[in-house]
Design a protein around this motif. Structure first.
Motif, mmCIF file in Angstrom:
data_model
loop_
_atom_site.group_PDB
_atom_site.id
_atom_site.type_symbol
_atom_site.label_atom_id
_atom_site.label_comp_id
_atom_site.label_asym_id
_atom_site.label_seq_id
_atom_site.Cartn_x
_atom_site.Cartn_y
_atom_site.Cartn_z
ATOM 1 N N ASN A 233 15.637 -25.545 28.517
ATOM 2 C CA ASN A 233 14.226 -25.244 28.298
ATOM 3 C C ASN A 233 13.876 -25.342 26.819
ATOM 4 N N GLY A 234 14.854 -25.048 25.960
ATOM 5 C CA GLY A 234 14.638 -25.194 24.529
ATOM 6 C C GLY A 234 14.445 -26.650 24.137
ATOM 7 N N VAL A 235 15.158 -27.544 24.798
ATOM 8 C CA VAL A 235 14.988 -28.979 24.542
ATOM 9 C C VAL A 235 13.582 -29.408 24.944
ATOM 10 N N ASN A 236 13.133 -28.941 26.100
ATOM 11 C CA ASN A 236 11.780 -29.278 26.552
ATOM 12 C C ASN A 236 10.729 -28.705 25.610
ATOM 13 N N GLN A 237 10.972 -27.490 25.124
ATOM 14 C CA GLN A 237 10.049 -26.869 24.183
ATOM 15 C C GLN A 237 9.966 -27.684 22.896
ATOM 16 N N ALA A 238 11.120 -28.152 22.438
ATOM 17 C CA ALA A 238 11.148 -28.979 21.220
ATOM 18 C C ALA A 238 10.367 -30.268 21.429
ATOM 19 N N GLU A 240 7.781 -30.681 23.333
ATOM 20 C CA GLU A 240 6.365 -30.334 23.290
ATOM 21 C C GLU A 240 5.888 -30.166 21.856
ATOM 22 N N PHE A 241 6.666 -29.478 21.050
ATOM 23 C CA PHE A 241 6.279 -29.284 19.658
ATOM 24 C C PHE A 241 6.285 -30.600 18.889
ATOM 25 N N MET A 242 7.234 -31.466 19.205
ATOM 26 C CA MET A 242 7.283 -32.761 18.522
ATOM 27 C C MET A 242 6.043 -33.591 18.816
ATOM 28 N N SER A 243 5.457 -33.403 19.996
ATOM 29 C CA SER A 243 4.253 -34.151 20.335
ATOM 30 C C SER A 243 3.021 -33.579 19.653
ATOM 31 N N ALA A 244 3.158 -32.361 19.107
ATOM 32 C CA ALA A 244 2.025 -31.714 18.458
ATOM 33 C C ALA A 244 2.180 -31.591 16.955
ATOM 34 N N ALA A 245 3.376 -31.741 16.445
ATOM 35 C CA ALA A 245 3.611 -31.535 15.015
ATOM 36 C C ALA A 245 4.791 -32.387 14.561
ATOM 37 N N SER A 246 4.882 -32.587 13.268
ATOM 38 C CA SER A 246 5.990 -33.358 12.693
ATOM 39 C C SER A 246 7.121 -32.393 12.341
ATOM 40 N N ILE A 247 8.165 -32.407 13.133
ATOM 41 C CA ILE A 247 9.290 -31.496 12.945
ATOM 42 C C ILE A 247 10.400 -32.217 12.180
ATOM 43 N N THR A 248 10.941 -31.568 11.155
ATOM 44 C CA THR A 248 12.019 -32.183 10.373
ATOM 45 C C THR A 248 13.388 -31.591 10.692
ATOM 46 N N GLY A 249 13.426 -30.472 11.396
ATOM 47 C CA GLY A 249 14.715 -29.882 11.722
ATOM 48 C C GLY A 249 14.557 -28.662 12.605
ATOM 49 N N ILE A 250 15.698 -28.196 13.137
ATOM 50 C CA ILE A 250 15.745 -27.079 14.083
ATOM 51 C C ILE A 250 16.517 -25.910 13.476
ATOM 52 N N VAL A 251 16.005 -24.700 13.723
ATOM 53 C CA VAL A 251 16.764 -23.470 13.481
ATOM 54 C C VAL A 251 17.082 -22.900 14.856
ATOM 55 N N LEU A 252 18.358 -22.813 15.197
ATOM 56 C CA LEU A 252 18.782 -22.360 16.522
ATOM 57 C C LEU A 252 19.277 -20.923 16.415
ATOM 58 N N THR A 253 18.531 -19.997 17.007
ATOM 59 C CA THR A 253 18.853 -18.578 16.884
ATOM 60 C C THR A 253 19.606 -18.055 18.106
ATOM 61 N N LEU A 265 23.729 -30.272 21.330
ATOM 62 C CA LEU A 265 24.057 -31.685 21.498
ATOM 63 C C LEU A 265 22.856 -32.522 21.955
ATOM 64 N N PRO A 266 22.128 -32.141 23.014
ATOM 65 C CA PRO A 266 20.948 -32.944 23.369
ATOM 66 C C PRO A 266 19.829 -32.865 22.338
ATOM 67 N N ILE A 267 19.731 -31.750 21.614
ATOM 68 C CA ILE A 267 18.717 -31.663 20.558
ATOM 69 C C ILE A 267 18.936 -32.776 19.546
ATOM 70 N N LYS A 268 20.200 -32.992 19.186
ATOM 71 C CA LYS A 268 20.507 -34.015 18.189
ATOM 72 C C LYS A 268 20.442 -35.410 18.792
ATOM 73 N N ARG A 269 21.059 -35.615 19.954
ATOM 74 C CA ARG A 269 21.165 -36.978 20.482
ATOM 75 C C ARG A 269 19.871 -37.460 21.135
ATOM 76 N N GLU A 270 19.230 -36.620 21.945
ATOM 77 C CA GLU A 270 18.071 -37.073 22.707
ATOM 78 C C GLU A 270 16.768 -36.971 21.928
ATOM 79 N N LEU A 271 16.691 -35.975 21.042
ATOM 80 C CA LEU A 271 15.460 -35.784 20.276
ATOM 81 C C LEU A 271 15.560 -36.329 18.862
ATOM 82 N N GLY A 272 16.774 -36.578 18.400
ATOM 83 C CA GLY A 272 16.958 -37.099 17.043
ATOM 84 C C GLY A 272 16.665 -36.078 15.965
ATOM 85 N N LEU A 273 16.657 -34.785 16.330
ATOM 86 C CA LEU A 273 16.363 -33.743 15.357
ATOM 87 C C LEU A 273 17.646 -33.111 14.846
#
Length: 410
Positions: A233-238, A240-253, A265-273
């Motif tokens: 769900n975090g990947v899906n959330q990312a 959504e945010f990428m479609s609304a804003a320019s994201i340069t990186g992730i903080v994973l809490t 792993l999917p955050i990096k490979r599938e989203l390129g973030l």
């Protein structure tokens, strides 16, 4: 406690969920066959790695085994660690070389955004940097008060307005205070509302325009905070945010409290973030810079790979000039060679600088007025590829790309 040990302890639940299960499965095989690969892929999917990334990892493992002639299942874990390390490699550094630099932090309620900001401020202070916080999430109840608590804990100044105030005005005042106090880094708590993308995009676009005008050429990061326990769900959330804003990186809490840390792993490979920070505990020093090799080693419960050390992370002043990663919005228009940007071979650096600043002023003026900038994109791309621009102008080009993409996503 060292960085590797913190990461290793923080990944305990994820390690038991992913590599612990994989190790048990591999040890039950006496040979490497198709059934082993199928079970491996299933375990990766169950570990919140996602189907696409699970298929990629097993495909890479097949290739490694074939190329190296591996027949012993006992060697698979080491190969997997190497594959995961390679998958996660990339620019995980926080680019804050200018004075001041600015970090905008985005995230929905409950992901640990305010806590991450406080911990980041404390970490940067420990590195000898002066930090100022801006409470620009003015619509969420108690957001300002929560950030103020963390500002006190991290012993950093904070700029705030009242609840419901204009977030861009808060950012403007924070920038003014940072300039007056000669602060190194500005960290702004910003919006995290996804129920209305247009409002979110409008707000972030306005903030971006303030930054471009008040700090042209500054280093800027737009960090999205995600709760690791949400898994896919975090990947899906990312997304959504990428479609609304320019994201340069992730903080994973909250990585230490969940078995779903494989979501990295999917955050990096599938989203390129790139993942830039991970939260591995409750203490103020438990927000750690993300290190791919340390993460992979901790995930597989092995010693950190003794590969050649990565090149020392460079600040933008030290790094060679290179074209920034450009969102899909800009890939349709081909960029002209740098030699075509100049009006003539005799153009001086100062003339080039002035010509670029005139273009930037025109672009920012249109953005301020809400006008179309589509016809200016080809020229912006040409400036992006101009290696003769000075460092400050190159930073401004990068920031204009981020701002213009936000408008293009509307």
């Amino acid at each position: 406690m060292g960085l590797f040990e913190k990461i290793r302890q923080g990944l305990k639940k994820t390690r038991e969920s992913i590599s612990g299960q994989i190790s048990l499965m591999v040890n039950s095989f006496t040979k490497i066959d198709e059934e082993l690969f199928e079970e491996l892929e299933e375990l990766l999917v169950m570990g919140d790695v996602g189907m696409d990334t699970a298929e990629f990892i097993t495909g890479e493992l097949r290739r490694h085994i074939k190329e190296k002639g591996i027949t012993d299942p006992g060697l698979i874990m080491g190969e997997l660690q190497g594959i995961v390390t390679g998958l996660l490699q990339g620019d995980c550094a926080l680019h804050i070389g200018s004075q001041p630099s600015i970090v905008l932090v985005i995230g929905v309620n409950g992901v640990g955004k305010t806590t991450a900001i406080g911990k980041m401020a404390a970490m940067l202070k420990a590195q000898g940097k002066s930090v100022i916080l801006g409470a620009a999430d003015t619509f969420r109840a108690a957001a300002i008060e929560q950030l103020e608590v963390w500002a006190q804990r991290a012993e950093t100044p904070m700029i705030k307005h009242g609840e419901g105030a204009d977030p861009a005005a808060v950012v403007f005042d924070t920038i003014a205070a940072a300039k007056a106090r000669h602060c190194d880094v500005i960290i702004c708590d910003t919006a995290g509302r996804l129920h209305n993308k247009k409002n979110l995009m409008d707000e972030l676009s306005k903030i971006s325009r303030v930054i471009d005008r008040e700090l042209p050429g500054c280093d800027r990061e737009n960090l999205l905070v995600l709760d690791a326990s949400t898994g896919q769900n975090g990947v899906n959330q990312a997304r959504e945010f990428m479609s609304a804003a320019s994201i340069t990186g992730i903080v994973l809490t909250k990585l230490d409290g969940t078995p779903k840390g494989g979501v990295v792993l999917p955050i990096k490979r599938e989203l390129g973030l790139p993942v830039k920070f991970v939260g591995v505990g409750e203490q103020i020093d438990d927000l750690q810079p993300f290190e791919p090799a340390a993460f992979a080693a901790a995930l597989f419960n092995m010693e950190e790979a003794k590969a050649e050390p990565q090149e020392e992370r460079q600040t933008p002043q030290e790094a060679p000039a290179s074209a920034p990663a450009v969102p899909a919005l800009f890939t349709a228009a081909p960029a002209a060679p740098a030699s075509e940007v100049a009006e003539g071979p005799q153009e001086s650096p100062e003339d080039r600088h002035q010509r670029f600043r005139r273009f930037a002023e025109e672009l920012m003026g249109r953005l301020d007025q809400g006008g179309s900038v589509q016809e200016l994109l080809p020229e912006l791309l040409r400036w992006r590829d101009d290696r003769e621009l000075d460092r400050d102008d190159q930073r401004l080009v990068r920031n204009l790309l981020l701002t213009t993409q936000s408008q293009g996503n509307k």
